[in-house]
Design an enzyme around this catalytic site. Structure first.
Site, mmCIF file in Angstrom:
data_model
loop_
_atom_site.group_PDB
_atom_site.id
_atom_site.type_symbol
_atom_site.label_atom_id
_atom_site.label_comp_id
_atom_site.label_asym_id
_atom_site.label_seq_id
_atom_site.Cartn_x
_atom_site.Cartn_y
_atom_site.Cartn_z
ATOM 1 C CG ASP A 41 -18.585 15.845 9.931
ATOM 2 O OD1 ASP A 41 -18.783 16.712 9.071
ATOM 3 O OD2 ASP A 41 -17.674 15.912 10.778
ATOM 4 C CG HIS A 92 -14.649 14.145 9.272
ATOM 5 N ND1 HIS A 92 -13.581 13.745 8.490
ATOM 6 C CD2 HIS A 92 -15.027 15.354 8.808
ATOM 7 C CE1 HIS A 92 -13.330 14.677 7.586
ATOM 8 N NE2 HIS A 92 -14.197 15.662 7.761
ATOM 9 C CG HIS A 105 -15.154 21.548 13.701
ATOM 10 N ND1 HIS A 105 -13.884 21.040 13.566
ATOM 11 C CD2 HIS A 105 -15.815 21.239 12.564
ATOM 12 C CE1 HIS A 105 -13.762 20.465 12.394
ATOM 13 N NE2 HIS A 105 -14.932 20.556 11.769
#
Length: 262
Positions: free
Chosen positions: A39, A52, A10
């Protein structure tokens, strides 16, 4: 597809390194992560960068918005210092290459994955709402096409909390796997009527724990499930019980150890 549960880093190995930096992704690769999650946002001069938040306050100590700044401006900022703010005072801390803490373009991340010595997959999330709307998905698919990564064998899947964004990707690159991210279990009764049966469902671990029936219904319906953000043994075991295909984690090294793969 990797056999067994896929471990997805992540924003890189973000428990250890500053998220979305090249340093975080290299640490995740070294740990053995099966896939990398990121992201993406568009800069004012139309570069896709791995960030992000819409603002830079948290990760770069800057009040600016990603969408109003050019890449050259972002390149001057430090995206790693916030993670270990006292490191400069630690005489025993190892020296770090400053480039590992700079803003990371999606192109650089794709190149890193393409050049790696084993297959690594990418889970790319487009962030919405944004002033650029559907241009984000268009630019993303165009870049993936440059790498030859829009076909059924591409090591890429696209994720979003925006149903409309995923529809755009489906029109632009119909062979790419799509992940409908969810942070509210009570939205599922409505979404399940709209979401294509081939789409992967991506609930947050908090929702699976708070609403046990939600996860069971997904599993019983035969849906493919990818869960975020899984960092503990208990949460990993819950995912295993639900037949989850991939766990997105800040701690890829820990998850791999718990799965007996290290």
């Amino acid at each position: 597809m990797i056999r067994g549960m896929q471990v997805v880093a992540h924003r890189g190995a973000s428990a250890e390194k500053a998220e979305h930096t090249l340093g975080a992704y290299l640490a995740a690769l070294e740990a053995g992560a099966d896939a990398l999650e990121c992201d993406v946002r568009l800069t004012a001069d139309q570069h896709l960068v791995c960030v992000h938040d819409r603002t830079l306050a948290r990760t770069a100590a800057n009040p600016g918005l990603v969408s109003t700044m050019e890449l050259r401006d972002l390149a001057e900022l430090d995206f790693a210092a916030w993670k270990h703010p006292w490191s400069e005072l630690d005489d025993e801390a190892p020296d770090m290459d400053p480039e590992l803490g700079k803003v990371l373009t999606l192109r650089k991340l794709l190149e890193t994955v393409a050049d790696y010595d084993r297959r690594v997959e990418l889970a790319i999330e487009t962030k919405h709402p944004t002033r650029f709307g559907g241009l984000v998905e268009r630019r993303l698919v165009e870049m993936l096409a440059e790498f030859g990564w829009t076909g059924p064998d591409a090591p890429v899947r696209i994720m979003s909390f925006s149903f409309t964004a995923l529809q755009r990707v489906q029109r632009l690159a119909p062979d790419l796997p799509l992940v409908m991210l969810m942070d509210k279990a009570h939205h599922w009764p409505m979404l399940r009527r709209l979401v294509d049966p081939d789409w992967i469902i991506g609930p947050g671990i908090k929702e699976l724990k708070a609403h046990p029936g939600f996860g069971r219904r997904l599993h019983q319906s035969g849906r493919r499930i990818h869960v975020w953000t899984v960092n503990t043994k208990a949460n990993l075991e819950l995912c295993q019980s639900l037949g989850v295909e991939a766990v997105i984690t800040d701690k890829p090294d820990t998850m791999l150890r718990l799965l007996g793969r290290k």
